[in-house]
Scaffold this motif. Structure first.
Motif, PDB file in Angstrom:
ATOM      1  N   GLU A 269       0.828  -1.211   0.000  1.00  0.00           N
ATOM      2  CA  GLU A 269       0.000   0.000   0.000  1.00  0.00           C
ATOM      3  C   GLU A 269       0.858   1.256   0.000  1.00  0.00           C
ATOM      4  N   GLN A 272       2.131   1.766  -3.466  1.00  0.00           N
ATOM      5  CA  GLN A 272       1.108   2.308  -4.363  1.00  0.00           C
ATOM      6  C   GLN A 272       1.048   3.830  -4.250  1.00  0.00           C
ATOM      7  N   CYS A 372      -5.013  -2.106 -12.578  1.00  0.00           N
ATOM      8  CA  CYS A 372      -6.047  -2.858 -11.873  1.00  0.00           C
ATOM      9  C   CYS A 372      -5.749  -2.918 -10.376  1.00  0.00           C
ATOM     10  N   LEU A 375      -6.430   0.368  -8.823  1.00  0.00           N
ATOM     11  CA  LEU A 375      -7.880   0.612  -8.737  1.00  0.00           C
ATOM     12  C   LEU A 375      -8.500  -0.064  -7.524  1.00  0.00           C
ATOM     13  N   MET A 376      -7.891  -1.153  -7.059  1.00  0.00           N
ATOM     14  CA  MET A 376      -8.445  -1.898  -5.922  1.00  0.00           C
ATOM     15  C   MET A 376      -7.822  -1.473  -4.596  1.00  0.00           C
ATOM     16  N   ARG A 378      -6.287   1.504  -1.626  1.00  0.00           N
ATOM     17  CA  ARG A 378      -6.917   2.498  -0.748  1.00  0.00           C
ATOM     18  C   ARG A 378      -7.108   3.843  -1.437  1.00  0.00           C
ATOM     19  N   GLN A 379      -6.337   4.101  -2.490  1.00  0.00           N
ATOM     20  CA  GLN A 379      -6.442   5.369  -3.222  1.00  0.00           C
ATOM     21  C   GLN A 379      -7.358   5.226  -4.438  1.00  0.00           C
ATOM     22  N   ARG A 380      -8.352   4.362  -4.315  1.00  0.00           N
ATOM     23  CA  ARG A 380      -9.192   4.031  -5.468  1.00  0.00           C
ATOM     24  C   ARG A 380      -9.822   5.260  -6.112  1.00  0.00           C
ATOM     25  N   ASN A 381     -10.371   6.147  -5.321  1.00  0.00           N
ATOM     26  CA  ASN A 381     -11.057   7.306  -5.883  1.00  0.00           C
ATOM     27  C   ASN A 381     -10.091   8.224  -6.633  1.00  0.00           C
ATOM     28  N   HIS A 384      -9.359   6.454  -9.880  1.00  0.00           N
ATOM     29  CA  HIS A 384     -10.538   6.539 -10.743  1.00  0.00           C
ATOM     30  C   HIS A 384     -10.598   7.881 -11.452  1.00  0.00           C
ATOM     31  N   SER A 440     -13.059  -4.069 -11.912  1.00  0.00           N
ATOM     32  CA  SER A 440     -12.617  -3.186 -10.828  1.00  0.00           C
ATOM     33  C   SER A 440     -13.087  -1.754 -11.064  1.00  0.00           C
ATOM     34  N   HIS A 445     -18.978   2.050  -8.324  1.00  0.00           N
ATOM     35  CA  HIS A 445     -18.427   3.385  -8.587  1.00  0.00           C
ATOM     36  C   HIS A 445     -19.231   4.080  -9.669  1.00  0.00           C
TER      37      HIS A 445
END
Length: 774
Positions: A269, A272, A372, A375-376, A378-381, A384, A440, A445
């Protein structure tokens, strides 16, 4: 050590044989204890030469000694390089046999030269030579010859793949691993460096921290697109959580305990976040993922691609071969006739174009994988937002027909070895990684509507208007400049190819997952109707009932998709009844559901929830009509059938076996009881569970198991916001009612008719009281 000593040695049982054995054993012991000889250069040259022929060392120890003597600090390394070239030629043959054959287990009897090279200190010596410039006190570091660096790296890589333990020993040297990244700044040595780093990181016990790499941001920004794509192979190891098996198979009990022990962010993490902080990183990955590539021509392309891939399983090796093909000079007019025929062979002419296609596909696999994983995370938003801004989805849509899912005739369909669903080819891997990315991207979302084009978005608006329901907020907020171009969006394209797949194709699983993720979350009538109008429900029912599909994975994905497609949608149930129009078809459907409730329970949940809603809408003539005619709703309306599902759902799981895959069975059983509680029928269901126990002659077993499961449920879900939100959205039951129902069921007042404990006789109470104790 028989190979090193030589089977034809004239000395049998004599002192000379013992001398050979002693040399080998002392070197081996020194590697373990750190005492005694450290390398062959500490032995007299005469002794090494005397033993060389009998031991079948092929001159490697004397050559290593010359390499050592010619590589002292401040020495002219040109002589050292000449010795290294000789060694390299001997070792490269073994490495090539390893690559082109059946991946033999690395052992000394199979690769004696590489083993001897490592045994006599060759690996350590090359590491010293490579890192020597970092040891100088001078401000201006001395620069080593690029060809020497390349040969050192190549020999080290050959040793890694041919000799057990070399990769692990290199991985244990953090200073060397970080040093290797500095070599990636040189384009001439990039491929060799990247290949070695990838191999080392694959076995490293502790994940490397990317923020420890000197000037990582500058390094990444210096890469061209080809280098960046190859760097993604390395990054994939640094941003993925350690693979300790199939995530779905890990018990939730164990995973929860692990999370308690490791409350802080993992190294993956942290890595990432480090990548996301590199300026322009995501934008460049999006460009790599969506850039176009020349299309191959010729009927035999696909088979040719497979032939090459059987031994080119590494994009870095492919890079090297492409570079050779590009730089290779024209054959001279004096070459032999055999050479001429080789140079002008059809394979030679076809190779560059085929390699180019495979090259691009393999690059995209690595890039899509990194995207991918991010995208999965903790910083997904944040991810995105960037993927939308850089138009990843429209770019992939433009590649769909030409590269991602090119059309082939049946005769050109590739059979991957003995298993048609083998996921080893670049073509297969690319398609699956593409579908995983879409899954994902869409899952819970609002950006999921970017998978459609403008016309399709207008169609959703029209569906909502016709049904006199408000448009979904996410649809209204979708930026029309970021959606798909062309006549079809990505979602529609996936539906088209899904219908053409063979019944047991592994692609069906991933296609269904991608489409299901578009539907997941708060149920949208417009989204469902959009897919129903394209015949998705009939296609799914054909696959479940009529196609002969036997793959449990495919069937599970279709059950889940069918549940999302039909939930609360009276039109879907009407279509279901029209397709399942005979008792035989309905019985086949039920048989498929009952064959594995772990796979089908989400569909059972959908039917139970939908039935409950429809029964409250009896003023609607259409609903009343479907309720009376639909065989599926009529079946679930019978209380004995709901009880039968409840018994089995509770019985097939327990706290120790709960996983991410089967915890849905617990939640489905809870849905059945929550709906019963709403109608004041909870005591009836609990009493039925008690009677079932006694009928099966296992009093207390079922209810105690359920009690333990609910205690675990409280611990698991009351600390997980995401999971609780998913439960609420998917069921349209407020999470507060979930919590309240569980509390009521776990009540300690034995006079309460809604508490499980009231239905367990005292002698059988709390059979497994301490299962959840810390």
């Amino acid at each position: 050590m028989a190979t090193l000593l030589g089977s034809d040695s004239p000395c049998i049982g004599g002192k000379r044989r013992n001398d050979n054995s002693n040399i080998i054993s002392k070197f081996t012991a020194s590697k373990i204890t750190g005492q005694g000889f450290s390398r062959g250069t500490e032995l007299p040259v005469g002794l090494l030469q005397e033993r060389d022929k009998r031991a079948k060392w092929h001159g490697i120890p004397p050559l290593l000694q010359k390499l050592y003597e010619s590589s002292h600090p401040n020495s002219d390394l040109s002589h050292a390089h000449s010795f290294l070239k000789v060694l390299s030629s001997q070792l490269s043959m073994e490495a090539m046999s390893f690559v082109t054959e059946d991946r033999k287990t690395a052992q000394e009897s199979t690769f004696p030269n590489t083993h001897t090279f490592d045994l006599f200190g060759g690996v350590d010596l090359l590491v010293e030579i490579l890192m020597r410039p970092t040891l100088t006190m001078q401000k201006k570091k001395p620069k080593m010859n690029d060809d020497l660096v390349k040969d050192c790296l190549s020999v080290l890589y050959n040793c890694c793949i041919c000799t057990e333990g070399v990769t692990k020993s290199l991985a244990a040297r953090d200073d060397f691993v970080l040093f290797l990244f500095t070599l990636m700044t040189n384009k001439k040595t990039f491929l060799q460096t990247a290949t070695l780093i990838e191999d080392i990181l694959g076995v490293k016990k502790e994940m490397i921290q990317l923020d420890g790499i000197p000037n990582l941001s500058g390094l990444v920004q210096s890469f061209d697109q080809q280098q960046l794509a190859n760097f993604c192979r390395i990054l994939s190891v640094t941003i993925s959580e350690p693979d300790v098996g199939n995530d779905d198979k890990h018990t939730l009990l164990a995973k929860n305990a692990q999370q308690k022990r490791n409350a802080s962010p993992s190294r993956a993490e942290v890595n990432q976040v480090t990548l996301l902080n590199i300026p322009g990183f995501i934008e460049r990955l999006c460009k790599l993922a969506t850039r176009k590539v020349s299309e191959a021509t010729g009927a035999n392309f696909l088979q040719e691609l497979e032939d090459w891939y059987t031994w080119l399983d590494n994009a870095l090796v492919l890079d090297a071969l492409m570079q050779m093909a590009t730089e290779e000079p024209e054959q001279s007019s004096t070459e032999s006739s055999d050479e001429s025929s080789l140079a002008t062979s059809p394979l030679r002419h076809r190779l560059p174009q085929s390699m180019k296609i495979v090259h691009e596909i393999m690059y995209k696999v690595e890039v899509l994988y990194v995207l991918c994983v991010l995208l999965m995370g903790r910083q997904r938003n944040q991810v995105h937002k960037m993927l939308a801004e850089f138009r990843l989805i429209p770019g992939l849509n433009n590649l769909f027909d030409k590269l991602i899912w090119r059309k082939y005739t049946a005769s050109n369909h590739v059979v991957h070895g003995q298993n048609e669903n083998c996921d080893c080819s670049p073509e297969i891997s690319f398609k699956i990684q593409f579908l995983r990315l879409l899954q994902s991207f869409s899952d819970h979302h609002e950006n999921k509507y970017l998978l459609l084009n403008s016309q399709e978005l207008n169609e959703l608006s029209a569906i909502s208007m016709k049904a006199n329901i408000p448009e979904v907020e996410a649809l209204v907020n979708t930026d029309r400049t970021l959606v798909c171009d062309g006549k079809k969006g990505l979602l529609t394209r996936i539906l088209t190819v899904m219908k053409r797949e063979p019944p047991d194709s592994s692609f069906r699983f991933w296609q269904a997952r991608a489409v299901e993720s578009f539907l997941r979350g708060a149920t949208s009538y417009a989204d469902q109707m959009f897919l129903l109008k394209r015949g998705l429900l009939e296609h799914i029912l054909f696959c479940i009932i009529d196609s002969g599909c036997t793959s449990r994975d495919v069937l599970q994905s279709y059950f889940d998709l069918l549940g999302e497609l039909m939930k609360f949608n009276i039109d879907a149930f009407k279509r279901f009844n029209k397709y399942v129009n005979t008792p035989e078809k309905f019985q086949t459907f039920l048989t498929q559901i009952n064959s594995s409730l772990v796979d089908s329970n989400m569909l059972v949940r959908c039917i139970v929830l939908s039935l409950d809603r429809f029964e409250s809408q009896t003023e609607d003539v259409k609903v009343v009509e479907v309720l009376s005619e639909c065989c599926l709703l009529s079946y679930m309306a019978r209380v004995e059938n709901r009880l039968s599902f409840l018994f089995r759902l509770i019985n097939i799981i327990n706290v120790q076996t709960l996983t991410q895959e089967n915890v849905s069975c617990l939640n489905t059983s809870l849905v059945i009881l929550m709906l019963a509680r709403r109608k004041a029928k909870l005591p009836f269901y609990l009493n039925a569970l008690r009677e079932k126990e006694y009928a099966d002659k296992y009093p207390g077993c079922l209810l105690n198991n359920f009690h333990n499961l609910l205690r675990f449920w409280q611990r698991h879900y009351l600390n997980k916001d995401k999971d609780s939100t998913c439960l609420e959205n998917s069921s349209c039951i407020p999470f507060s009612y979930w919590k309240e129902t569980v509390s009521v069921l776990l009540g300690i007042d034995r006079t309460s008719l809604c508490a499980i404990s009231s239905y367990i006789d005292e002698p059988f109470m709390d059979l497994d009281r301490d299962l959840l104790e810390d």
